[in-house]
Scaffold this motif. Structure first.
Motif, PDB file in Angstrom:
ATOM      1  N   PHE A  57       0.835  -1.212   0.000  1.00  0.00           N
ATOM      2  CA  PHE A  57       0.000   0.000   0.000  1.00  0.00           C
ATOM      3  C   PHE A  57       0.867   1.258   0.000  1.00  0.00           C
ATOM      4  O   PHE A  57       0.626   2.188  -0.774  1.00  0.00           O
ATOM      5  N   ILE A  58       1.879   1.306   0.859  1.00  0.00           N
ATOM      6  CA  ILE A  58       2.753   2.475   0.934  1.00  0.00           C
ATOM      7  C   ILE A  58       3.553   2.624  -0.356  1.00  0.00           C
ATOM      8  O   ILE A  58       3.766   3.742  -0.850  1.00  0.00           O
ATOM      9  N   GLU A  59       4.010   1.502  -0.909  1.00  0.00           N
ATOM     10  CA  GLU A  59       4.713   1.558  -2.198  1.00  0.00           C
ATOM     11  C   GLU A  59       3.832   2.200  -3.265  1.00  0.00           C
ATOM     12  O   GLU A  59       4.282   3.078  -4.013  1.00  0.00           O
ATOM     13  N   ASN A  60       2.581   1.768  -3.354  1.00  0.00           N
ATOM     14  CA  ASN A  60       1.667   2.295  -4.365  1.00  0.00           C
ATOM     15  C   ASN A  60       1.283   3.745  -4.089  1.00  0.00           C
ATOM     16  O   ASN A  60       1.143   4.549  -5.010  1.00  0.00           O
ATOM     17  N   TYR A  61       1.120   4.073  -2.812  1.00  0.00           N
ATOM     18  CA  TYR A  61       0.685   5.420  -2.412  1.00  0.00           C
ATOM     19  C   TYR A  61       1.760   6.466  -2.690  1.00  0.00           C
ATOM     20  O   TYR A  61       1.470   7.563  -3.164  1.00  0.00           O
ATOM     21  N   THR A  62       3.007   6.108  -2.408  1.00  0.00           N
ATOM     22  CA  THR A  62       4.098   7.083  -2.515  1.00  0.00           C
ATOM     23  C   THR A  62       4.936   6.935  -3.779  1.00  0.00           C
ATOM     24  O   THR A  62       5.602   7.890  -4.202  1.00  0.00           O
ATOM     25  N   GLY A  63       4.929   5.739  -4.360  1.00  0.00           N
ATOM     26  CA  GLY A  63       5.845   5.472  -5.457  1.00  0.00           C
ATOM     27  C   GLY A  63       7.245   5.133  -4.977  1.00  0.00           C
ATOM     28  O   GLY A  63       8.160   4.934  -5.778  1.00  0.00           O
ATOM     29  N   ILE A  64       7.428   5.053  -3.663  1.00  0.00           N
ATOM     30  CA  ILE A  64       8.714   4.674  -3.075  1.00  0.00           C
ATOM     31  C   ILE A  64       8.719   3.163  -2.874  1.00  0.00           C
ATOM     32  O   ILE A  64       7.823   2.613  -2.238  1.00  0.00           O
ATOM     33  N   THR A  65       9.706   2.483  -3.436  1.00  0.00           N
ATOM     34  CA  THR A  65       9.735   1.027  -3.383  1.00  0.00           C
ATOM     35  C   THR A  65      10.735   0.525  -2.349  1.00  0.00           C
ATOM     36  O   THR A  65      11.648   1.252  -1.932  1.00  0.00           O
ATOM     37  N   ASN A  66      10.571  -0.723  -1.978  1.00  0.00           N
ATOM     38  CA  ASN A  66      11.529  -1.352  -1.065  1.00  0.00           C
ATOM     39  C   ASN A  66      12.932  -1.382  -1.668  1.00  0.00           C
ATOM     40  O   ASN A  66      13.925  -1.233  -0.950  1.00  0.00           O
ATOM     41  N   GLN A  67      13.015  -1.544  -2.977  1.00  0.00           N
ATOM     42  CA  GLN A  67      14.321  -1.538  -3.634  1.00  0.00           C
ATOM     43  C   GLN A  67      14.998  -0.175  -3.484  1.00  0.00           C
ATOM     44  O   GLN A  67      16.204  -0.093  -3.219  1.00  0.00           O
ATOM     45  N   MET A  68      14.213   0.911  -3.657  1.00  0.00           N
ATOM     46  CA  MET A  68      14.765   2.258  -3.486  1.00  0.00           C
ATOM     47  C   MET A  68      15.279   2.452  -2.060  1.00  0.00           C
ATOM     48  O   MET A  68      16.354   3.010  -1.836  1.00  0.00           O
ATOM     49  N   LEU A  69      14.507   1.989  -1.085  1.00  0.00           N
ATOM     50  CA  LEU A  69      14.884   2.187   0.315  1.00  0.00           C
ATOM     51  C   LEU A  69      16.074   1.332   0.721  1.00  0.00           C
ATOM     52  O   LEU A  69      16.848   1.716   1.604  1.00  0.00           O
ATOM     53  N   SER A  70      16.245   0.185   0.059  1.00  0.00           N
ATOM     54  CA  SER A  70      17.370  -0.691   0.410  1.00  0.00           C
ATOM     55  C   SER A  70      18.712  -0.023   0.123  1.00  0.00           C
ATOM     56  O   SER A  70      19.729  -0.372   0.728  1.00  0.00           O
ATOM     57  N   LYS A  71      18.709   0.956  -0.773  1.00  0.00           N
ATOM     58  CA  LYS A  71      19.938   1.671  -1.134  1.00  0.00           C
ATOM     59  C   LYS A  71      20.086   2.991  -0.381  1.00  0.00           C
ATOM     60  O   LYS A  71      21.084   3.690  -0.548  1.00  0.00           O
ATOM     61  N   ALA A  72      19.084   3.329   0.432  1.00  0.00           N
ATOM     62  CA  ALA A  72      19.080   4.626   1.118  1.00  0.00           C
ATOM     63  C   ALA A  72      19.850   4.566   2.429  1.00  0.00           C
ATOM     64  O   ALA A  72      20.026   3.502   3.028  1.00  0.00           O
TER      65      ALA A  72
END
Length: 206
Positions: A57-72
């Protein structure tokens, strides 16, 4: 030194894993702009890794993915940088009670206090634009015909749009009160004023 004019401050926005840091939710993105005399002079934006996966839900709502966050960078590192960025400034957010809860929770984790005061553009808009269809950020941007090109629910874009809305509201207050520099304390007072008493307060300031 805390800035006293409402046109010189930090406008911020968080994207998060959920609604409540008290329930263990964390920040995943922060965006902010620094206003000086109504102009954006500096920006801050960073994704931050909360240390666990976020929901679909959060991925779809924000467009921020787990893959993006794994590199943050981790939350603690990003928030330490942001504490430096906002030091000494007053703060604005749309639905500020939400953002303040996450700001307080994340800064508490790294033992970083701050001295600025918060104002809420949502509460102010409810007083100034009582005939708006609703007071969501996107709706108010449309209501006031403020140009917008980008994606809502990303932190930097939302903070930039909130800053544009904020300056529009300050301009409207300045017109009604004939004050060139609107004090931050007036904004805080207006935000707590009953809706039917807003015009009386603004008239008294003119």
């Amino acid at each position: 030194m805390t800035q006293l004019c409402a046109d010189s401050l930090i406008v911020l926005d968080f994207e998060t894993t959920g609604l409540s840091p008290d329930m263990g939710d964390r920040a995943i993105e922060i965006g902010a702009v620094r206003l000086e005399k109504g102009e954006v002079v500096e920006r801050f934006q960073a994704l931050m890794n909360p240390g666990r996966r976020i929901s679909a839900f959060i991925e779809n709502y924000t467009g921020i993915t787990n893959q993006m966050l794994s590199k943050a960078a981790p939350c603690d590192e990003v928030m330490d940088e942001f504490a430096h960025f906002m030091a000494g400034s007053n703060l604005v957010a749309h639905n500020a009670s939400f953002d303040k809860r996450f700001l307080d929770a994340e800064l508490r984790r790294i033992s970083r206090p701050y001295t600025g005061s918060f104002a809420c553009s949502l509460l102010l808009a409810r007083r100034l634009y009582q005939h708006a269809p609703n007071h969501k950020l996107g709706s108010l941007i449309s209501y006031k015909n403020i140009p917008a090109q980008g994606d809502f629910h990303r932190a930097l874009f939302d903070s930039e749009m909130t800053a544009k809305l904020w300056m529009t509201m300050l301009d409207d207050i300045a017109v009604q009160t004939a004050q060139k520099d609107v004090p931050f304390t007036l904004i805080q007072k207006l935000s707590k004023t009953p809706k039917n008493a807003v015009n009386k307060l603004l008239s008294a300031m003119s």
